[in-house]
Design an enzyme around this catalytic site. Structure first.
Site, PDB file in Angstrom:
ATOM      1  N   ASN A 133       0.833  -1.205   0.000  1.00 60.51           N
ATOM      2  CA  ASN A 133       0.000   0.000   0.000  1.00 60.51           C
ATOM      3  C   ASN A 133       0.866   1.253   0.000  1.00 60.51           C
ATOM      4  O   ASN A 133       1.692   1.369  -0.923  1.00 60.51           O
ATOM      5  CB  ASN A 133      -1.155  -0.039   1.016  1.00 60.51           C
ATOM      6  CG  ASN A 133      -0.813  -0.181   2.464  1.00 60.51           C
ATOM      7  OD1 ASN A 133      -0.265  -1.177   2.881  1.00 60.51           O
ATOM      8  ND2 ASN A 133      -1.176   0.794   3.273  1.00 60.51           N
ATOM      9  N   ASP A 134       0.734   2.162   0.920  1.00 62.52           N
ATOM     10  CA  ASP A 134       1.300   3.513   0.771  1.00 62.52           C
ATOM     11  C   ASP A 134       2.798   3.563   0.448  1.00 62.52           C
ATOM     12  O   ASP A 134       3.583   2.841   1.063  1.00 62.52           O
ATOM     13  CB  ASP A 134       1.165   4.300   2.087  1.00 62.52           C
ATOM     14  CG  ASP A 134      -0.179   4.151   2.744  1.00 62.52           C
ATOM     15  OD1 ASP A 134      -1.096   3.576   2.156  1.00 62.52           O
ATOM     16  OD2 ASP A 134      -0.307   4.616   3.898  1.00 62.52           O
ATOM     17  N   GLN A 175       4.560   0.481   2.342  1.00 58.41           N
ATOM     18  CA  GLN A 175       3.800  -0.417   3.207  1.00 58.41           C
ATOM     19  C   GLN A 175       3.715  -1.764   2.505  1.00 58.41           C
ATOM     20  O   GLN A 175       3.193  -1.870   1.380  1.00 58.41           O
ATOM     21  CB  GLN A 175       2.398   0.144   3.464  1.00 58.41           C
ATOM     22  CG  GLN A 175       2.400   1.358   4.361  1.00 58.41           C
ATOM     23  CD  GLN A 175       2.664   0.988   5.814  1.00 58.41           C
ATOM     24  OE1 GLN A 175       1.791   0.514   6.520  1.00 58.41           O
ATOM     25  NE2 GLN A 175       3.906   1.195   6.262  1.00 58.41           N
ATOM     26  N   ARG A 200      -1.511   9.439  13.153  1.00 60.11           N
ATOM     27  CA  ARG A 200      -0.486   8.649  12.457  1.00 60.11           C
ATOM     28  C   ARG A 200       0.099   9.337  11.218  1.00 60.11           C
ATOM     29  O   ARG A 200      -0.350  10.380  10.797  1.00 60.11           O
ATOM     30  CB  ARG A 200      -1.074   7.309  12.043  1.00 60.11           C
ATOM     31  CG  ARG A 200      -2.280   7.368  11.133  1.00 60.11           C
ATOM     32  CD  ARG A 200      -2.654   5.930  10.769  1.00 60.11           C
ATOM     33  NE  ARG A 200      -3.824   5.824   9.941  1.00 60.11           N
ATOM     34  CZ  ARG A 200      -5.063   5.565  10.396  1.00 60.11           C
ATOM     35  NH1 ARG A 200      -5.278   5.425  11.684  1.00 60.11           N
ATOM     36  NH2 ARG A 200      -6.064   5.452   9.549  1.00 60.11           N
ATOM     37  N   ASP A 201       1.099   8.665  10.658  1.00 61.84           N
ATOM     38  CA  ASP A 201       1.712   8.999   9.364  1.00 61.84           C
ATOM     39  C   ASP A 201       2.510  10.299   9.418  1.00 61.84           C
ATOM     40  O   ASP A 201       2.190  11.279   8.724  1.00 61.84           O
ATOM     41  CB  ASP A 201       0.649   9.065   8.251  1.00 61.84           C
ATOM     42  CG  ASP A 201      -0.258   7.834   8.229  1.00 61.84           C
ATOM     43  OD1 ASP A 201       0.188   6.772   8.699  1.00 61.84           O
ATOM     44  OD2 ASP A 201      -1.408   7.942   7.757  1.00 61.84           O
ATOM     45  N   GLU A 245      -5.580  10.897   6.700  1.00 58.31           N
ATOM     46  CA  GLU A 245      -4.406  10.037   6.726  1.00 58.31           C
ATOM     47  C   GLU A 245      -3.306  10.658   5.869  1.00 58.31           C
ATOM     48  O   GLU A 245      -3.574  11.463   4.979  1.00 58.31           O
ATOM     49  CB  GLU A 245      -4.742   8.652   6.147  1.00 58.31           C
ATOM     50  CG  GLU A 245      -5.840   7.905   6.867  1.00 58.31           C
ATOM     51  CD  GLU A 245      -6.003   6.484   6.336  1.00 58.31           C
ATOM     52  OE1 GLU A 245      -5.848   5.555   7.133  1.00 58.31           O
ATOM     53  OE2 GLU A 245      -6.301   6.299   5.146  1.00 58.31           O
TER      54      GLU A 245
END
Ligand code: FRU
Length: 458
Positions: free
Chosen positions: A19-20, A36, A137-138, A193
């Protein structure tokens, strides 16, 4: 593993889940992409950080996993998204450990292959006292004259999305300041996010990935007194596939963006395929005078071109022409001049009888570029809709369209301004045809060039 629809020149791990994009950094002359990674299943699982490196932004080399969950540690259930930091020559990663969501650091060696987690992780053990947030987060970290700043993706309980701002003098001790930016509209989401915050062309840009919209958005505006006030917002790429993009600055000062292209088919199909998720092509970002975010494919991608399959011009008089060439790993560069046509475009991944086809269409009345997937696949368990983005043509009536077809990815760019990326999953092996068309009047295809594209893995 079924690799039939797996892209060949879009970055992805060999198998299982991506993912990211994370920790993107131009370091010692190379581009590093972390991501990710779910190394054990195409459905995700506990997240690790995969790692790849590129010298030219077109070809990538897989590197060993950079970060894995540490049993008993603050990231025992997953090493979630974050960024890379150049601390005066010392590479660092900032990321979110789960569960609960806390912020952690790791220190790297010169190669960026080996990472040591900071002993005293987490460096931020939870949201500020008294602040009821839905997500925390992030980290996105940058340096200013008076120290380090960290933006964290968040959202207020019962309210809207927000980015929280922290400051530190040493990257280890962080003080909460205030929200960098608070959402004001339901349409921009309840949870933000993956914030990215940076200066671009005289303004500042905040990119967020909001829930429940699940479409990457940008806000552009003014950064003053450590608060960001947005003047406008829009979508980064409304094609339906791109989410959680991350930017990096390179030696040329360019802001480059890569996003996660998720699957738009069922989990059963992902399991059967053995892989899920690929990266978008790298785009170069700019802001126009009105603060609209513009994306253009990185020029370095030309290095992926192999044989040129055609280079022609033609007049189209309210007709479609099926070309004698095609392919499912190609780049198409088409320049149209509209002379009364109401629609022009390109059909890709087309079966000879037209039963399967993905259409990239410019519609004059709507002033929009569309990606029409209503007939993209005979398989009803894939997303088959129409996605679009506004694009006004100049007085010259010119449409400069670049379509990157890579198996199940159709990634389009127009006039150096907009990006529209969708997934398409044709069932038939012969859905590799190509056609060009104009309807409702004539148009000139002043230049049509098509290339077969090589692999992005050297
Ligand atoms: C965005 C996201 C991030 C999180 C990561 C976990 O897609 O949900 O907020 O850090 O994915 O994989």
């Amino acid at each position: 593993m079924d690799a039939r629809l797996k892209p060949g020149y879009h970055f992805a791990p060999v198998k299982n889940w991506l993912n990211d994009p994370n920790g993107m950094i131009h370091w010692r002359g190379s581009y590093h992409l972390f991501y990710q990674y779910g190394p054990f299943t195409p459905l995700g699982g506990a997240k690790h950080w995969g790692h790849a490196v590129s010298r030219d932004l077109a070809h990538w080399e897989h590197r060993p996993i950079a970060l894995s969950p540490t049993p008993g540690g603050p990231d025992k259930d997953g090493v979630w998204s974050g960024c890379a930091i150049n601390d005066d020559g010392q590479p660092m990663l900032a990321y979110t450990g789960v569960f609960p969501q806390v912020q952690c650091l790791a220190v790297g060696d010169e190669t960026l292959d080996h990472w040591t987690k900071y002993d005293a992780n987490p460096v931020i053990a939870g949201p500020p006292d008294g602040l009821a947030v839905t997500c925390f987060r992030d980290p996105c970290v940058w340096h200013e004259a008076d120290g380090w700043y960290m933006a964290l993706g968040s959202g207020f309980e019962g309210g809207l999305g927000a980015v929280l701002l922290y400051r530190s003098s040493d990257l280890l001790n962080w003080e909460y300041l205030h929200p960098l930016c608070k959402g004001e509209l339901e349409e921009t989401g309840r949870i933000w996010e993956c914030p990215n915050f940076f200066a671009l062309d005289g303004q500042h840009v905040l990119i967020i990935s909001p829930i429940p919209q699940r479409r990457a958005l940008y806000l552009s505006g003014v950064y003053e007194d450590h608060r960001f006030v947005a003047a406008r917002w829009g979508e980064v790429d409304p094609g339906g596939a791109l989410y959680a993009p991350q930017y990096m600055v390179d030696a040329l000062g360019r802001r480059l963006l890569i996003g996660w292209l998720w699957e738009e088919r069922t989990q059963e199909a992902q399991v059967a395929a053995g892989w899920a998720g690929v990266m978008s092509l790298p785009r170069v970002l700019s802001l126009d005078a009105d603060g609209a975010l513009c994306s253009a494919p990185a020029p370095e991608l030309d290095a992926l071109r192999m044989a040129q399959l055609c280079h022609v011009s033609m007049a189209l008089n309210d007709e479609a022409r099926v070309l004698q060439i095609g392919g499912d790993q190609i780049e198409i560069h088409a320049r149209f001049r509209l002379h009364g046509a109401q629609q022009v475009g390109i059909e890709v991944l087309r079966s000879p009888d037209g039963a399967e086809v993905t259409r990239v269409v410019y519609d004059v009345a709507q002033q929009r570029l569309l990606c029409d997937r209503t007939r993209a696949s005979l398989n009803a368990d894939t997303v088959r809709d129409v996605r679009s983005e506004a694009l006004a043509l100049g007085p010259d009536g010119l449409l400069d369209l670049r379509v990157y077809v890579d198996r199940s990815v159709v990634e389009s760019f127009a006039n150096g301004r907009i990006a529209l990326t969708s997934r398409a999953y044709p069932e038939r092996g012969d859905s590799v045809g190509l056609a060009v068309f104009a309807s409702g009047g004539p148009a000139e295809l002043t230049d049509l060039a098509v290339w077969r594209m090589g692999s992005c893995f050297a």
